[in-house]
Scaffold this motif. Structure first.
Motif, mmCIF file in Angstrom:
data_model
loop_
_atom_site.group_PDB
_atom_site.id
_atom_site.type_symbol
_atom_site.label_atom_id
_atom_site.label_comp_id
_atom_site.label_asym_id
_atom_site.label_seq_id
_atom_site.Cartn_x
_atom_site.Cartn_y
_atom_site.Cartn_z
ATOM 1 N N ASP A 31 12.262 22.870 -0.625
ATOM 2 C CA ASP A 31 12.179 21.564 -1.276
ATOM 3 C C ASP A 31 10.909 20.858 -0.841
ATOM 4 O O ASP A 31 10.626 20.761 0.354
ATOM 5 C CB ASP A 31 13.382 20.693 -0.907
ATOM 6 C CG ASP A 31 14.655 21.149 -1.590
ATOM 7 O OD1 ASP A 31 14.535 21.936 -2.544
ATOM 8 O OD2 ASP A 31 15.746 20.719 -1.182
ATOM 9 N N PRO A 32 10.126 20.336 -1.780
ATOM 10 C CA PRO A 32 8.885 19.666 -1.394
ATOM 11 C C PRO A 32 9.140 18.281 -0.816
ATOM 12 O O PRO A 32 10.096 17.615 -1.189
ATOM 13 C CB PRO A 32 8.118 19.572 -2.720
ATOM 14 C CG PRO A 32 9.195 19.505 -3.763
ATOM 15 C CD PRO A 32 10.315 20.387 -3.237
ATOM 16 N N PHE A 33 8.276 17.873 0.100
ATOM 17 C CA PHE A 33 8.299 16.490 0.580
ATOM 18 C C PHE A 33 7.546 15.646 -0.444
ATOM 19 O O PHE A 33 6.372 15.896 -0.718
ATOM 20 C CB PHE A 33 7.628 16.390 1.952
ATOM 21 C CG PHE A 33 7.608 14.984 2.504
ATOM 22 C CD1 PHE A 33 8.656 14.510 3.269
ATOM 23 C CD2 PHE A 33 6.542 14.136 2.248
ATOM 24 C CE1 PHE A 33 8.654 13.218 3.785
ATOM 25 C CE2 PHE A 33 6.515 12.837 2.747
ATOM 26 C CZ PHE A 33 7.578 12.384 3.518
ATOM 27 N N ILE A 34 8.216 14.676 -1.027
ATOM 28 C CA ILE A 34 7.593 13.810 -2.037
ATOM 29 C C ILE A 34 7.151 12.515 -1.356
ATOM 30 O O ILE A 34 7.959 11.792 -0.780
ATOM 31 C CB ILE A 34 8.569 13.488 -3.184
ATOM 32 C CG1 ILE A 34 9.109 14.775 -3.816
ATOM 33 C CG2 ILE A 34 7.887 12.613 -4.225
ATOM 34 C CD1 ILE A 34 8.058 15.662 -4.427
ATOM 35 N N HIS A 35 5.862 12.229 -1.432
ATOM 36 C CA HIS A 35 5.342 10.984 -0.846
ATOM 37 C C HIS A 35 5.733 9.796 -1.724
ATOM 38 O O HIS A 35 5.351 9.716 -2.895
ATOM 39 C CB HIS A 35 3.821 11.057 -0.730
ATOM 40 C CG HIS A 35 3.339 11.843 0.449
ATOM 41 N ND1 HIS A 35 3.150 11.268 1.686
ATOM 42 C CD2 HIS A 35 3.022 13.150 0.594
ATOM 43 C CE1 HIS A 35 2.726 12.182 2.543
ATOM 44 N NE2 HIS A 35 2.642 13.345 1.897
ATOM 45 N N LEU A 36 6.494 8.875 -1.130
ATOM 46 C CA LEU A 36 7.002 7.710 -1.860
ATOM 47 C C LEU A 36 6.313 6.408 -1.464
ATOM 48 O O LEU A 36 6.386 5.436 -2.207
ATOM 49 C CB LEU A 36 8.514 7.564 -1.622
ATOM 50 C CG LEU A 36 9.380 8.722 -2.106
ATOM 51 C CD1 LEU A 36 10.837 8.495 -1.710
ATOM 52 C CD2 LEU A 36 9.258 8.887 -3.620
ATOM 53 N N ARG A 37 5.673 6.385 -0.322
ATOM 54 C CA ARG A 37 5.020 5.154 0.160
ATOM 55 C C ARG A 37 3.508 5.394 0.120
ATOM 56 O O ARG A 37 2.873 5.707 1.116
ATOM 57 C CB ARG A 37 5.519 4.832 1.570
ATOM 58 C CG ARG A 37 4.926 3.596 2.191
ATOM 59 C CD ARG A 37 5.580 3.275 3.516
ATOM 60 N NE ARG A 37 6.822 2.552 3.338
ATOM 61 C CZ ARG A 37 6.928 1.226 3.188
ATOM 62 N NH1 ARG A 37 5.831 0.475 3.182
ATOM 63 N NH2 ARG A 37 8.095 0.650 3.032
ATOM 64 N N VAL A 38 2.933 5.230 -1.083
ATOM 65 C CA VAL A 38 1.529 5.584 -1.318
ATOM 66 C C VAL A 38 0.794 4.378 -1.902
ATOM 67 O O VAL A 38 1.217 3.798 -2.900
ATOM 68 C CB VAL A 38 1.399 6.785 -2.282
ATOM 69 C CG1 VAL A 38 -0.063 7.152 -2.473
ATOM 70 C CG2 VAL A 38 2.187 7.983 -1.751
ATOM 71 N N HIS A 39 -0.323 4.020 -1.269
ATOM 72 C CA HIS A 39 -1.116 2.870 -1.695
ATOM 73 C C HIS A 39 -2.480 3.345 -2.187
ATOM 74 O O HIS A 39 -3.101 4.216 -1.585
ATOM 75 C CB HIS A 39 -1.296 1.899 -0.525
ATOM 76 C CG HIS A 39 -0.010 1.506 0.136
ATOM 77 N ND1 HIS A 39 0.588 2.298 1.102
ATOM 78 C CD2 HIS A 39 0.801 0.451 -0.046
ATOM 79 C CE1 HIS A 39 1.713 1.718 1.498
ATOM 80 N NE2 HIS A 39 1.863 0.594 0.821
ATOM 81 N N THR A 40 -2.934 2.754 -3.257
ATOM 82 C CA THR A 40 -4.223 3.093 -3.844
ATOM 83 C C THR A 40 -5.190 1.924 -3.659
ATOM 84 O O THR A 40 -4.867 0.930 -3.006
ATOM 85 C CB THR A 40 -4.070 3.393 -5.347
ATOM 86 O OG1 THR A 40 -3.880 2.148 -6.064
ATOM 87 C CG2 THR A 40 -2.887 4.302 -5.621
ATOM 88 N N THR A 41 -6.358 2.035 -4.262
ATOM 89 C CA THR A 41 -7.332 0.942 -4.204
ATOM 90 C C THR A 41 -6.818 -0.319 -4.892
ATOM 91 O O THR A 41 -7.419 -1.390 -4.739
ATOM 92 C CB THR A 41 -8.650 1.371 -4.866
ATOM 93 O OG1 THR A 41 -8.375 1.987 -6.129
ATOM 94 C CG2 THR A 41 -9.408 2.360 -3.990
ATOM 95 N N TYR A 42 -5.712 -0.200 -5.631
ATOM 96 C CA TYR A 42 -5.124 -1.396 -6.256
ATOM 97 C C TYR A 42 -4.321 -2.218 -5.249
ATOM 98 O O TYR A 42 -3.867 -3.316 -5.587
ATOM 99 C CB TYR A 42 -4.248 -0.996 -7.445
ATOM 100 C CG TYR A 42 -5.070 -0.498 -8.624
ATOM 101 C CD1 TYR A 42 -5.601 -1.398 -9.544
ATOM 102 C CD2 TYR A 42 -5.324 0.850 -8.803
ATOM 103 C CE1 TYR A 42 -6.358 -0.959 -10.621
ATOM 104 C CE2 TYR A 42 -6.085 1.307 -9.876
ATOM 105 C CZ TYR A 42 -6.600 0.398 -10.783
ATOM 106 O OH TYR A 42 -7.354 0.839 -11.840
ATOM 107 N N SER A 43 -4.126 -1.691 -4.033
ATOM 108 C CA SER A 43 -3.679 -2.531 -2.919
ATOM 109 C C SER A 43 -4.947 -3.169 -2.360
ATOM 110 O O SER A 43 -5.602 -2.634 -1.455
ATOM 111 C CB SER A 43 -2.995 -1.686 -1.828
ATOM 112 O OG SER A 43 -1.735 -1.248 -2.226
ATOM 113 N N LEU A 44 -5.323 -4.284 -2.929
ATOM 114 C CA LEU A 44 -6.640 -4.862 -2.693
ATOM 115 C C LEU A 44 -6.885 -5.126 -1.216
ATOM 116 O O LEU A 44 -6.016 -5.622 -0.497
ATOM 117 C CB LEU A 44 -6.790 -6.150 -3.498
ATOM 118 C CG LEU A 44 -6.669 -5.988 -5.022
ATOM 119 C CD1 LEU A 44 -6.852 -7.325 -5.722
ATOM 120 C CD2 LEU A 44 -7.670 -4.969 -5.540
ATOM 121 N N SER A 45 -8.082 -4.760 -0.769
ATOM 122 C CA SER A 45 -8.535 -4.941 0.617
ATOM 123 C C SER A 45 -7.737 -4.111 1.617
ATOM 124 O O SER A 45 -7.811 -4.365 2.821
ATOM 125 C CB SER A 45 -8.463 -6.429 1.029
ATOM 126 O OG SER A 45 -9.285 -7.209 0.191
#
Length: 282
Positions: free
Chosen positions: A14-28
């Protein structure tokens, strides 16, 4: 149940699915573009990847379109700042919300827009405002540096129980107790984890949820707080954090930045398993 039970209850395939992921749209704060995170997810053979930017859904469309290009299933969500009361100074922490249906997406977006209003921008959206927006919504109880449930527990055991009971009443079967790690646990963090597991196993008592069903047990979910795609993005993330907080960073002789902050890049299946299989030496 232990954290090891959580990982061992799944098949090794079973793959580990990353659920807590932040992109550049989490400003600063977020230091990687959606395409970089999704490209790495594809290279790591991850079937799905979540987006959960802090108090923002502005990246959802970009993320979803790029996910289609990379043939990675997008999981749409948000990290929402929530306060336990409506008065200034009430304890505030983060929860994660995910949309399971189109209606759930509209519900989460409505909460996002409401939380963006000036009266909630600094203190967080009062927890009672979540009522009425939870159909087909998955809620994680919070993790990272400012998870709502861990912060409540650290304040007092009674506040932690009250926080969990309120979330369980509102979300019912959609609630998951989050165990968030970025490294094998320290003695202090293991104590917090044990408290979270006790609550998940029913320590908070039975609650009549909004759907009319009585519940006391809550499933666990494992997450890794991710703010950049690769280890090479760490310095950029540290710089963004320093600028955002008005802090300073120190450069080491090797040209990297000095920080005690944990590693916050996307992990492979094997790396994630090592993090959650780790036990503390007694």
């Amino acid at each position: 149940m232990t954290v090891q039970d959580l990982t061992q209850s799944q098949s090794l395939t079973d793959p580990f699915i990353h659920l807590r992921v932040h992109t550049t749209y989490s400003l600063s704060e977020g230091a990687s573009y959606p395409k970089d995170l999704l490209g790495l997810a594809k290279n790591l053979n991850m079937p799905a990847l979540a987006i959960s930017d802090r108090n923002s859904m502005h990246g959802v469309f970009d993320f979803s379109m790029k996910a289609k290009d990379y043939k990675v299933q997008p999981i749409i969500g948000i990290q929402l700042s929530v306060s336990l009361g409506s008065k200034p100074g009430s304890l505030t922490g983060n929860i994660i919300l995910f949309a399971c249906t189109e209606q759930a997406f509209h519900n989460i977006n409505a909460l996002h827009l409401r939380a963006s209003r000036s009266e909630f921008a600094s203190e967080g959206l009062p927890i009672e405002c979540l009522r009425g927006y939870t159909k087909d919504v998955i809620c994680l109880t919070g993790g990272g540096e400012d998870g709502l449930l861990p912060l409540s527990m650290n304040k007092s055991s009674q506040l932690g129980i009250s926080c969990l009971r309120t979330l369980l009443e509102i979300f019912g079967s959609g609630l998951y107790v989050e165990i968030c790690r970025n490294a094998p646990p320290s003695v202090e963090s293991e104590i917090v984890e044990k408290g979270l597991i006790d609550l998940a196993e029913g320590q908070a008592g039975e609650v009549v949820c909004l759907d009319g069903i009585r519940r006391d047990k809550i499933p666990l979910v494992a997450t890794i707080d991710t703010w950049h795609a690769t280890p090479e993005g760490r310095d950029a993330w540290l710089m963004l954090r320093a600028i955002s907080s008005g802090g300073r960073v120190k450069m080491l002789n090797d040209g990297t930045l000095d920080s005690k902050a944990p590693q916050c890049h996307l992990r492979s299946q094997e790396e994630a398993k090592k993090i959650f299989d780790a036990e503390i030496s007694r």
